[in-house]
Motif scaffolding. Structure first.
Motif, PDB file in Angstrom:
ATOM      1  N   GLY A 191       0.898  -1.103   0.023  1.00 15.80           N
ATOM      2  CA  GLY A 191      -0.083   0.077   0.120  1.00 15.80           C
ATOM      3  C   GLY A 191       0.851   1.305  -0.008  1.00 15.80           C
ATOM      4  N   TYR A 192       0.188   2.229   0.324  1.00 16.76           N
ATOM      5  CA  TYR A 192       0.970   3.642   0.361  1.00 16.76           C
ATOM      6  C   TYR A 192       0.467   4.458   1.734  1.00 16.76           C
ATOM      7  N   LEU A 193       1.052   5.325   2.159  1.00 17.95           N
ATOM      8  CA  LEU A 193       0.580   6.266   3.191  1.00 17.95           C
ATOM      9  C   LEU A 193      -0.087   7.525   2.636  1.00 17.95           C
ATOM     10  N   HIS A 194      -1.387   7.976   3.059  1.00 25.12           N
ATOM     11  CA  HIS A 194      -2.003   8.979   2.706  1.00 25.12           C
ATOM     12  C   HIS A 194      -2.084   9.982   3.862  1.00 25.12           C
ATOM     13  N   ILE A 195      -1.381  11.188   3.624  1.00 25.25           N
ATOM     14  CA  ILE A 195      -1.618  12.177   4.549  1.00 25.25           C
ATOM     15  C   ILE A 195      -2.986  12.999   4.560  1.00 25.25           C
ATOM     16  N   GLN A 196      -3.529  12.850   5.658  1.00 29.21           N
ATOM     17  CA  GLN A 196      -5.009  13.192   5.853  1.00 29.21           C
ATOM     18  C   GLN A 196      -5.007  14.693   6.217  1.00 29.21           C
ATOM     19  N   GLY A 197      -3.956  15.195   6.731  1.00 29.01           N
ATOM     20  CA  GLY A 197      -3.906  16.647   7.333  1.00 29.01           C
ATOM     21  C   GLY A 197      -2.566  16.765   7.761  1.00 29.01           C
ATOM     22  N   LEU A 198      -2.011  18.117   7.521  1.00 22.68           N
ATOM     23  CA  LEU A 198      -0.603  18.648   7.959  1.00 22.68           C
ATOM     24  C   LEU A 198      -0.949  20.158   7.957  1.00 22.68           C
ATOM     25  N   ALA A 199      -0.403  20.463   9.352  1.00 21.13           N
ATOM     26  CA  ALA A 199      -0.842  21.785   9.395  1.00 21.13           C
ATOM     27  C   ALA A 199       0.267  22.468  10.574  1.00 21.13           C
ATOM     28  N   VAL A 200       0.596  23.767  10.549  1.00 16.31           N
ATOM     29  CA  VAL A 200       1.749  24.238  11.463  1.00 16.31           C
ATOM     30  C   VAL A 200       1.087  25.762  11.783  1.00 16.31           C
ATOM     31  N   ARG A 221       9.442  14.832   6.978  1.00 19.88           N
ATOM     32  CA  ARG A 221      10.521  13.884   7.042  1.00 19.88           C
ATOM     33  C   ARG A 221      10.187  12.956   8.079  1.00 19.88           C
ATOM     34  N   GLN A 222       9.228  13.174   9.046  1.00 21.71           N
ATOM     35  CA  GLN A 222       9.153  12.172  10.106  1.00 21.71           C
ATOM     36  C   GLN A 222       8.112  11.140   9.373  1.00 21.71           C
ATOM     37  N   THR A 223       7.169  11.594   8.497  1.00 21.04           N
ATOM     38  CA  THR A 223       6.159  11.011   7.798  1.00 21.04           C
ATOM     39  C   THR A 223       7.032   9.783   6.694  1.00 21.04           C
ATOM     40  N   GLU A 224       7.912  10.615   6.023  1.00 18.88           N
ATOM     41  CA  GLU A 224       8.655   9.674   5.074  1.00 18.88           C
ATOM     42  C   GLU A 224       9.537   8.741   5.691  1.00 18.88           C
ATOM     43  N   ASN A 225      10.237   8.831   6.833  1.00 17.31           N
ATOM     44  CA  ASN A 225      10.945   7.983   7.750  1.00 17.31           C
ATOM     45  C   ASN A 225       9.953   6.762   8.077  1.00 17.31           C
ATOM     46  N   TYR A 226       8.689   7.267   8.646  1.00 15.43           N
ATOM     47  CA  TYR A 226       7.854   6.324   9.110  1.00 15.43           C
ATOM     48  C   TYR A 226       7.379   5.324   8.030  1.00 15.43           C
ATOM     49  N   ALA A 227       7.237   5.874   6.730  1.00 16.43           N
ATOM     50  CA  ALA A 227       6.768   5.019   5.666  1.00 16.43           C
ATOM     51  C   ALA A 227       8.033   4.101   5.334  1.00 16.43           C
ATOM     52  N   LYS A 228       9.253   4.596   5.296  1.00 19.01           N
ATOM     53  CA  LYS A 228      10.323   3.953   4.919  1.00 19.01           C
ATOM     54  C   LYS A 228      10.850   2.652   5.891  1.00 19.01           C
ATOM     55  N   GLU A 229      10.429   2.825   7.198  1.00 14.13           N
ATOM     56  CA  GLU A 229      10.545   1.919   8.170  1.00 14.13           C
ATOM     57  C   GLU A 229       9.838   0.740   8.011  1.00 14.13           C
ATOM     58  N   ARG A 230       8.424   0.916   7.294  1.00 12.12           N
ATOM     59  CA  ARG A 230       7.409  -0.116   7.096  1.00 12.12           C
ATOM     60  C   ARG A 230       7.553  -0.669   5.728  1.00 12.12           C
ATOM     61  N   SER A 243       6.725   2.905  -0.101  1.00 14.99           N
ATOM     62  CA  SER A 243       7.524   3.727  -0.835  1.00 14.99           C
ATOM     63  C   SER A 243       6.906   5.068  -1.612  1.00 14.99           C
ATOM     64  N   SER A 244       5.492   5.220  -1.455  1.00 17.51           N
ATOM     65  CA  SER A 244       4.600   6.044  -1.873  1.00 17.51           C
ATOM     66  C   SER A 244       3.850   6.967  -0.885  1.00 17.51           C
ATOM     67  N   ILE A 245       3.852   8.177  -0.982  1.00 16.71           N
ATOM     68  CA  ILE A 245       2.993   8.953   0.005  1.00 16.71           C
ATOM     69  C   ILE A 245       2.102   9.863  -0.940  1.00 16.71           C
ATOM     70  N   ILE A 246       0.855  10.024  -0.639  1.00 23.35           N
ATOM     71  CA  ILE A 246      -0.020  10.703  -1.399  1.00 23.35           C
ATOM     72  C   ILE A 246      -0.671  11.963  -0.396  1.00 23.35           C
ATOM     73  N   LEU A 247      -1.383  12.878  -0.968  1.00 24.19           N
ATOM     74  CA  LEU A 247      -1.903  13.822  -0.105  1.00 24.19           C
ATOM     75  C   LEU A 247      -2.942  14.536  -0.897  1.00 24.19           C
ATOM     76  N   CYS A 248      -3.865  15.309  -0.233  1.00 23.51           N
ATOM     77  CA  CYS A 248      -4.680  16.401  -1.338  1.00 23.51           C
ATOM     78  C   CYS A 248      -4.394  17.527  -0.602  1.00 23.51           C
ATOM     79  N   SER A 249      -4.436  18.802  -1.473  1.00 20.00           N
ATOM     80  CA  SER A 249      -4.641  19.927  -0.848  1.00 20.00           C
ATOM     81  C   SER A 249      -5.430  20.994  -1.502  1.00 20.00           C
ATOM     82  N   GLY A 250      -6.166  21.636  -0.812  1.00 18.88           N
ATOM     83  CA  GLY A 250      -7.139  22.468  -1.400  1.00 18.88           C
ATOM     84  C   GLY A 250      -6.571  23.343  -2.674  1.00 18.88           C
ATOM     85  N   MET A 251      -7.568  23.592  -3.553  1.00 20.89           N
ATOM     86  CA  MET A 251      -7.223  24.424  -4.695  1.00 20.89           C
ATOM     87  C   MET A 251      -6.376  25.634  -4.498  1.00 20.89           C
ATOM     88  N   LYS A 252      -6.866  26.386  -3.275  1.00 20.14           N
ATOM     89  CA  LYS A 252      -6.596  27.871  -3.229  1.00 20.14           C
ATOM     90  C   LYS A 252      -5.273  27.850  -2.225  1.00 20.14           C
TER      91      LYS A 252
END
Length: 149
Positions: free
Chosen positions: A75-84, A99-108, A111-120
């Motif tokens: 499978g892949y990781l889907h980032i559902q939300g990221l905010a600062v 980078r934490q997300t990418e390391n988490y993926a690599k540990e498992r 090899s693929s991470i996807i996300l959606c971001s609002g058009m604006k």
């Protein structure tokens, strides 16, 4: 500035709910439904949420789910939300969360991470592209009024 990344704990929920609303514009997220959702996500076992802290104050978060996909056995990781938090943006916190997300993926072995971001959210798009993410698709959604038959 010392930025620490760790898994979310229940004491972090109020600040993360604030970020969902203030940064991501998700006003339908509140502490009650967030707590229930986090409990369900923890039970499911394929979700993970990390928070970023400065001086023990939550200043950001990323939440993700490992999803299965035909043709991609792990499978892949889907980032559902990221905010600062707005007052500390552009200081590397979002990048550390990615980078934490990418390391988490690599540990498992993912090899693929996807996300959606609002058009604006063009600043967010530039941030993701700066961090090596390609703009390669559109996300579509459709809301239903479940109160009508």
């Amino acid at each position: 500035m010392n930025i620490k990344i760790r898994e979310i704990i229940s004491d972090d929920y109020a600040e993360v709910v604030f970020l969902w609303d203030d940064v991501l514009g998700m006003s339908n997220v509140n502490i009650a439904n967030f707590r229930v959702t986090m409990e369900d996500m923890n039970k499911a076992g394929n979700y993970k949420t990390f928070v970023a802290l400065i001086d023990n104050d939550v200043v950001g978060f990323v939440t993700m789910v490992q999803s299965l996909s035909v043709g991609v056995p792990i499978g892949y990781l889907h980032i559902q939300g990221l905010a600062v938090k707005r007052t500390v943006q552009n200081r590397g916190i979002g990048t550390k969360l990615l980078r934490q997300t990418e390391n988490y993926a690599k540990e498992r072995g993912i090899s693929s991470i996807i996300l959606c971001s609002g058009m604006k959210r063009t600043d967010a798009h530039a941030f993701y592209e700066h961090n090596g993410y390609d703009r390669d698709s559109y996300c579509f959604d459709k809301m239903f009024d479940l109160t009508q038959g």
